[in-house]
Design an enzyme around this catalytic site. Sequence first.
Site, PDB file in Angstrom:
ATOM      1  N   GLN A 131       6.169  -8.154   7.377  1.00 51.90           N
ATOM      2  CA  GLN A 131       6.450  -6.739   7.125  1.00 51.90           C
ATOM      3  C   GLN A 131       5.705  -5.862   8.127  1.00 51.90           C
ATOM      4  O   GLN A 131       4.472  -5.831   8.120  1.00 51.90           O
ATOM      5  CB  GLN A 131       5.983  -6.400   5.708  1.00 51.90           C
ATOM      6  CG  GLN A 131       6.137  -4.954   5.308  1.00 51.90           C
ATOM      7  CD  GLN A 131       5.614  -4.717   3.888  1.00 51.90           C
ATOM      8  OE1 GLN A 131       4.731  -5.444   3.430  1.00 51.90           O
ATOM      9  NE2 GLN A 131       6.154  -3.730   3.209  1.00 51.90           N
ATOM     10  N   GLY A 132       6.430  -5.142   8.945  1.00 52.16           N
ATOM     11  CA  GLY A 132       5.818  -4.278   9.952  1.00 52.16           C
ATOM     12  C   GLY A 132       5.911  -2.815   9.551  1.00 52.16           C
ATOM     13  O   GLY A 132       6.730  -2.059  10.085  1.00 52.16           O
ATOM     14  N   TYR A 133       5.067  -2.416   8.581  1.00 53.43           N
ATOM     15  CA  TYR A 133       5.024  -1.016   8.161  1.00 53.43           C
ATOM     16  C   TYR A 133       3.779  -0.330   8.753  1.00 53.43           C
ATOM     17  O   TYR A 133       3.884   0.603   9.536  1.00 53.43           O
ATOM     18  CB  TYR A 133       4.936  -0.926   6.634  1.00 53.43           C
ATOM     19  CG  TYR A 133       6.246  -0.963   5.892  1.00 53.43           C
ATOM     20  CD1 TYR A 133       7.369  -1.578   6.409  1.00 53.43           C
ATOM     21  CD2 TYR A 133       6.355  -0.380   4.628  1.00 53.43           C
ATOM     22  CE1 TYR A 133       8.561  -1.612   5.696  1.00 53.43           C
ATOM     23  CE2 TYR A 133       7.540  -0.404   3.909  1.00 53.43           C
ATOM     24  CZ  TYR A 133       8.639  -1.030   4.453  1.00 53.43           C
ATOM     25  OH  TYR A 133       9.804  -1.041   3.740  1.00 53.43           O
ATOM     26  N   SER A 134       2.580  -0.834   8.353  1.00 48.36           N
ATOM     27  CA  SER A 134       1.331  -0.118   8.670  1.00 48.36           C
ATOM     28  C   SER A 134       1.040  -0.090  10.164  1.00 48.36           C
ATOM     29  O   SER A 134       1.344  -1.036  10.888  1.00 48.36           O
ATOM     30  CB  SER A 134       0.150  -0.798   7.973  1.00 48.36           C
ATOM     31  OG  SER A 134       0.394  -0.930   6.605  1.00 48.36           O
ATOM     32  N   SER A 166       0.764  -9.167   7.588  1.00 47.67           N
ATOM     33  CA  SER A 166       0.400 -10.457   6.985  1.00 47.67           C
ATOM     34  C   SER A 166       1.238 -11.571   7.595  1.00 47.67           C
ATOM     35  O   SER A 166       2.469 -11.478   7.642  1.00 47.67           O
ATOM     36  CB  SER A 166       0.629 -10.429   5.473  1.00 47.67           C
ATOM     37  OG  SER A 166      -0.182  -9.450   4.880  1.00 47.67           O
ATOM     38  N   GLU A 249       8.603  -4.574  -3.532  1.00 45.28           N
ATOM     39  CA  GLU A 249       7.304  -5.201  -3.267  1.00 45.28           C
ATOM     40  C   GLU A 249       6.380  -5.032  -4.472  1.00 45.28           C
ATOM     41  O   GLU A 249       5.803  -5.991  -4.967  1.00 45.28           O
ATOM     42  CB  GLU A 249       6.656  -4.581  -2.024  1.00 45.28           C
ATOM     43  CG  GLU A 249       5.274  -5.154  -1.742  1.00 45.28           C
ATOM     44  CD  GLU A 249       4.671  -4.691  -0.416  1.00 45.28           C
ATOM     45  OE1 GLU A 249       5.178  -3.720   0.160  1.00 45.28           O
ATOM     46  OE2 GLU A 249       3.694  -5.323   0.025  1.00 45.28           O
ATOM     47  N   SER A 376      -2.293   1.515  -1.925  1.00 41.62           N
ATOM     48  CA  SER A 376      -3.572   1.465  -2.644  1.00 41.62           C
ATOM     49  C   SER A 376      -3.433   2.001  -4.080  1.00 41.62           C
ATOM     50  O   SER A 376      -2.463   2.676  -4.427  1.00 41.62           O
ATOM     51  CB  SER A 376      -4.620   2.297  -1.896  1.00 41.62           C
ATOM     52  OG  SER A 376      -4.323   3.662  -2.042  1.00 41.62           O
ATOM     53  N   GLU A 378      -5.076   4.351  -5.497  1.00 41.06           N
ATOM     54  CA  GLU A 378      -5.044   5.827  -5.546  1.00 41.06           C
ATOM     55  C   GLU A 378      -3.620   6.332  -5.316  1.00 41.06           C
ATOM     56  O   GLU A 378      -3.169   7.281  -5.977  1.00 41.06           O
ATOM     57  CB  GLU A 378      -5.985   6.432  -4.502  1.00 41.06           C
ATOM     58  CG  GLU A 378      -7.471   6.226  -4.780  1.00 41.06           C
ATOM     59  CD  GLU A 378      -7.956   4.808  -4.481  1.00 41.06           C
ATOM     60  OE1 GLU A 378      -7.226   4.045  -3.810  1.00 41.06           O
ATOM     61  OE2 GLU A 378      -9.054   4.461  -4.932  1.00 41.06           O
TER      62      GLU A 378
END
Length: 394
Positions: A131-134, A166, A249, A376, A378
């Site tokens: 997964q290439g998000y961040s 990951s 997810e 996260s 939050e």
Amino acid sequence: MNLDDFRLETRAWLEAHCPPEMRQPVVDDERCWGGRKWVFHSEAQRVWLQRMAERGWVAPTWPREYGGGGLSHEEAKVLREEMDALHCRPPIERVSQGLGLLGPTILRLGTPGQKAEHLPGIARGEIRWCQGYSEPNAGSDLASIQTRAVDAGDHFVVNGQKIWTSHADKSDWIFMLVRTDAHAPKHRGISFLLVDMATPGIQTRPIQLISGKSAFCETFFDDVMVPKENLLGELNQGWEVSRLLLANERGSIAATRSLAAERSLGLSAMDWVGAGEGGRLSDAGLREDIARYEVDMLAFTAAAERAGDLGAAGQAGPGWPSILKLSYAELNQKRLELLMAAGGTELLEWEGERTRDGEECRAWLRSKANTIEGGSTEIQLNIIAKRVLDLPGA
Ligand SMILES: Cc1cc2nc3c(=O)[nH]c(=O)nc-3n(C[C@H](O)[C@H](O)[C@H](O)COP(=O)(O)OP(=O)(O)OC[C@H]3O[C@@H](n4cnc5c(N)ncnc54)[C@H](O)[C@@H]3O)c2cc1C
């Protein structure tokens, strides 16, 4: 076939086809993720995946034409219950990026060509996705991504960097968010691409974790050519695709957990604390904490089950993936805290036979990430406050 007959047939098939080694509680290093680079831990693991894939039961509810089992939601539940009762391990981890995240998104939004190209490979455990998000400056504020995809006729040219990807070094394909319109408001200029990791110009660099393992990578894109047919959803509408995938997810992190495939916390704790009167855990305080954890986990499992039923009926309210993700992250951390309390300093042993090279300690350290990965805690609380509780913004 009615559900009772289906249950009997399923049980008989699993008893006949699931190798005994695949009915043992699974430890982290033995989980199966599949893909071209996968090295099976045992012949039993290979055979189990092959048999389940042939039956379509790696992805039980996907249509048969795409390698799935064509089961209804109710039949898939029966299959899971029977697998749990026999302690069968999942043939491929249900939270894997292909099976848990991308597959359901392609089923909803993919073209017939994309479904035919990508779903069977996932359902057979042959292609592993990452997964290439961040990006270094886009995590919680994901819409700030800067990796660019420029239109070059029949393909895009991608440049930029992802982080925390990951298992990028072990994956065959990546799904990623890219900026395709630098002038539009930030949520409106994003697209969602499917990219073969073997394409020239892609490099991965592993990142070492506190647990001593290296599950993450930085992933670099340098003039990477991606065919236009690899765009999932509409151009500049990638934000909508990404939200659907994130809901998958968060839902799959929690809802597809198999209780039976894992060893009970009480038994694991007993290995360290020992058994007292009546074969019960000798430490009364710890026993009480574990009992409370087990009750919370059962309540959580029932809630996840219900959310799955409502989701299948199209009646799940907004925010449930966030609620489940948040609760599961906290429960998993609690489980490992209790186990470490049971083992004390001995469980901190990093190497050696008794702790299987610090397996639990590494899992405990790894669990610190549960409240960060997939968005996260939050951020989940913000989503619940807005979409479920309808609270006013700050
Ligand atoms: C084990 C693991 C696996 C991962 N795998 C992948 C992967 O495969 N692919 C991928 O793309 N990413 C992956 N990630 C990245 C993950 O999605 C991000 O770490 C996460 O979204 C948080 O982003 P960040 O690390 O940039 O932290 P930041 O966004 O910088 O957040 C830092 C802190 O500020 C808080 N915060 C930020 N904004 C707000 C706000 N608006 N309100 C309240 N608090 C806020 C956060 O909660 C956090 O505590 C993974 C992360 C982990 C830990």
